[in-house]
Each structure stands twice: as C-alpha cells, then as structure tokens.
Design a protein around this motif. Structure first.
Motif, PDB file in Angstrom:
ATOM      1  N   ALA A 255     -13.925  11.418  12.188  1.00 28.43           N
ATOM      2  CA  ALA A 255     -13.614  12.377  11.125  1.00 28.43           C
ATOM      3  C   ALA A 255     -14.548  12.231   9.933  1.00 28.43           C
ATOM      4  CB  ALA A 255     -12.169  12.209  10.676  1.00 28.43           C
ATOM      5  N   GLU A 256     -15.149  11.038   9.768  1.00 31.41           N
ATOM      6  CA  GLU A 256     -16.045  10.803   8.629  1.00 31.41           C
ATOM      7  C   GLU A 256     -17.469  11.280   8.878  1.00 31.41           C
ATOM      8  OE1 GLU A 256     -15.040   9.870   5.755  1.00 31.41           O
ATOM      9  OE2 GLU A 256     -12.984   9.460   6.416  1.00 31.41           O
ATOM     10  N   ILE A 257     -17.813  11.605  10.131  1.00 34.23           N
ATOM     11  CA  ILE A 257     -19.195  11.989  10.435  1.00 34.23           C
ATOM     12  C   ILE A 257     -19.664  13.160   9.579  1.00 34.23           C
ATOM     13  CG2 ILE A 257     -20.726  12.922  12.219  1.00 34.23           C
ATOM     14  CD1 ILE A 257     -19.177  11.201  14.255  1.00 34.23           C
ATOM     15  N   PRO A 258     -18.914  14.267   9.502  1.00 34.33           N
ATOM     16  CA  PRO A 258     -19.413  15.380   8.664  1.00 34.33           C
ATOM     17  C   PRO A 258     -19.316  15.110   7.175  1.00 34.33           C
ATOM     18  CG  PRO A 258     -17.272  15.922   9.600  1.00 34.33           C
ATOM     19  CD  PRO A 258     -17.697  14.633  10.243  1.00 34.33           C
ATOM     20  N   ARG A 259     -18.571  14.070   6.780  1.00 32.27           N
ATOM     21  CA  ARG A 259     -18.403  13.772   5.359  1.00 32.27           C
ATOM     22  C   ARG A 259     -19.438  12.787   4.840  1.00 32.27           C
ATOM     23  NH1 ARG A 259     -12.506  12.689   6.813  1.00 32.27           N
ATOM     24  NH2 ARG A 259     -11.524  14.756   6.820  1.00 32.27           N
ATOM     25  N   HIS A 260     -20.090  12.058   5.750  1.00 36.58           N
ATOM     26  CA  HIS A 260     -21.044  11.048   5.302  1.00 36.58           C
ATOM     27  C   HIS A 260     -22.269  11.695   4.665  1.00 36.58           C
ATOM     28  CE1 HIS A 260     -23.659   7.603   5.101  1.00 36.58           C
ATOM     29  NE2 HIS A 260     -24.565   8.269   5.805  1.00 36.58           N
ATOM     30  N   ARG A 261     -22.716  11.128   3.547  1.00 33.99           N
ATOM     31  CA  ARG A 261     -23.935  11.555   2.871  1.00 33.99           C
ATOM     32  C   ARG A 261     -24.735  10.315   2.493  1.00 33.99           C
ATOM     33  NH1 ARG A 261     -21.673  15.528   4.301  1.00 33.99           N
ATOM     34  NH2 ARG A 261     -21.076  17.377   3.104  1.00 33.99           N
TER      35      ARG A 261
END
Length: 328
Positions: free
Chosen positions: A120-126
């Motif tokens: 779930a964190e993949i698209p949120r990681h920056r």
C-alpha cells in the motif's frame, strides 16, 4: 500491446498491469527508470534497460542493479498482495544477462499483513531531497529499518556520531570529484525523464552537513543545516546478484520508512566514486560491501517524479525490434 492483454499464471490481466505499475514506481538514479518488463503466460520477466543508465556515475551498473532490485521488490509485494506466492528466479538465463529475474505467481497463500501494508505504501513513497526536521528517529523505528534490510539478506548500519564527520567528508569529496568531471555534470543536467526542479533538493551551502545533488538546474533555494539519520545499506558479497539483492532490501527499508511517516533520500555519490567507496567500506569495518547511503528523517510532503507508462516499459517482440532487436 500492453500488460492488459496478458494473463500470467493465476493472475488476471488487470492484476498483471497493477503489478507492473507497482514495479515501475521504484526509485532509481536520476529517475532514469532502467527497467523493462515482459509478461508471459507463466511469469513476469524483469529486464535491465542499459540505454537509460548513467554511464559515468554508474559505470559498474551498481545503481542500475539497485534500481531493478527495488522494482523486483515492488513486483513481489504486488503479487503477494493478490494472495499469491511470488516465486523468484534471478539471472535465469546466462545467455541473456539483461534478464535479471522471472517472477512466477505461485499457489494461493494468506496475504501477510506486513506485505499488504508495504504494498500500500508503494504509490505513496517519494524520494525527499529536501531538508528534514531536526527530530531524531526513535530507537524502535531504527531497529525496524534494520530488520527490514535483514529480511532481504542484507544489512543496514546506522552511522554512529563518532564516524559522521568522516562520512561527511567522504560525501563532500565524492561530490567535488563529480562536479569537476564535465561528463558527470552533464548527466545531472535536468531533462525529460529525470528529476523535475520541483522535486529537487536545495543548493548546497557551506554550513550544510550533507551535500545533496542540485536537481533543480540551479533554481533551488539555498539549503539549511540538517542532521537526519544516516545509514549505510549493503551486502555480504559484491557483484550483480548481490546488488540486485541489496536493491530489494533498499526498497523494503524505504517502504518501511514511508509506512512509519519517515522520508528518505540517497547520498549515492559516495558509492559512485571508486576511491570514496573504498574509504566508506573501510570506515564501516572493511568486511562488508556498501551499496548505498540513505538519509532518513521527518520531512514535508514532496511531489511525485514522472513515470513512464505501462506501454513504455512492457517488452514485446515488436517493441524489442524497434529497439534494434534487443530482447534482454
């Protein structure tokens, strides 16, 4: 042709496309995204795309392998989140060295809560190249980050205060050497597919502890004094397989940090320059192989960097022919 038109084992075409999108959200040097993917009825292949690497900064393909390892980690997590076991075969064909891995969706298995959370964190990681708040990372979170690396058969060394000044100087020396090299400077000129100005870090100031690359084309505001958590991520061996493994560990660490509300960026100059990489290895004891350095801390939100679309990374016969007949 894109990933929608191909089922892979027990995965639907929509699940395959989702997995490909997750894989290609991985971080990479200068956001070069050096990967291609081929979907077959039996597995999803991950290929290196050497046309997108930085030949000066990454002459030994270290950063390419780390980036592709991060993409492989995302692919594993995505398939696991669908309730399937991701069976991974790395470097399966010696005749095709750019074929780095094949991931087969195995039989059903319960989705592990940690894998669901990290997926779930993949698209949120920056990647956050901006200054971090002067707030220490709590000890339990530090240990959680170390365990994330160890899960992927790698190691994460937290640089203790007694060695920080030495590491500061190594990073600065690597940065100076790259600035003195016109070819190296040219690789960091902002361009399409790289790091946009709004995603870049600040310009370095004399008081800055950590020198960050200027991805803004000289338009960023000066930096400020920051003291985030500094860690060295590495492997027990060196070479392509070890670097691909380290890339998977790096991405698990980064996603674990994101889930905990932390930001991170890479201080990769110090491992890109051979002389400073050897000195870094000596600094951490000499028995292990440093693959990258991370700065981790609490930062403000930053925008996402642009990504290639699925059609641009899916490798099929027609696409390979357009690239001069190379199929990995």
């Amino acid at each position: 042709m894109d990933a929608r038109s191909v089922r892979v084992g027990s995965l639907t075409a929509d699940q395959v496309e989702t997995a490909v999108l997750q894989a290609t959200a991985a971080p990479s040097l200068r956001n070069c995204q050096p990967w291609l993917v081929r979907s077959t009825p039996h597995g999803i292949e991950l290929h290196a795309d050497r046309t997108r690497m930085a030949p000066v900064a990454d002459g030994d393909c270290r950063e390419l392998m780390l980036a592709c390892g991060a993409a492989l980690m995302n692919l594993r997590l995505a398939i696991g989140s669908f309730g399937r076991y991701p069976e991974v075969h790395t470097f399966p064909d010696p005749a095709r060295p750019d074929l780095l891995a094949v991931v087969l969706p195995g039989g059903p298995r319960p989705v592990a809560p940690i894998d669901r959370a990290l997926a779930a964190e993949i698209p949120r990681h920056r990647t956050n190249r901006r200054p971090f708040a002067p707030v220490p990372v709590p000890a339990p979170l530090r240990r959680e980050l170390q365990m994330a690396a160890e899960t992927e058969r790698a190691w994460l060394a937290i640089v203790d205060p007694a060695r920080l000044s030495a590491l500061h100087e190594l990073v600065r020396e690597a940065h100076r050497r790259q600035l003195d090299d016109a070819r190296s400077r040219a690789e960091w000129t902002p361009r399409t597919g790289g790091v946009p100005a709004q995603c870049g870090g600040p310009l370095a100031e004399p008081q800055d502890e950590w020198v960050l690359r200027d991805c803004s084309g000289g338009r960023a505001a000066p930096g400020e004094h920051v003291d985030p958590l500094i860690v060295v991520l590495g492997s027990f061996q060196d070479g392509p397989a070890a670097r691909l493994q380290a890339g998977q560990a790096m991405q698990r660490v980064l996603l674990t940090a994101t889930a905990a509300g932390l930001s991170a960026s890479l201080l990769s100059q110090v491992v890109e320059v051979a002389a400073t990489r050897e000195q870094l290895r000596a600094l951490i004891g000499g028995g292990l192989w440093p693959q990258t350095v991370l700065r981790i801390g609490y930062g403000l939100p930053v925008p996402a960097t642009p990504r290639r679309g699925v059609a641009d990374v899916v490798l099929v016969d027609e696409y390979a022919s357009a690239r001069g007949g190379r199929t990995g």
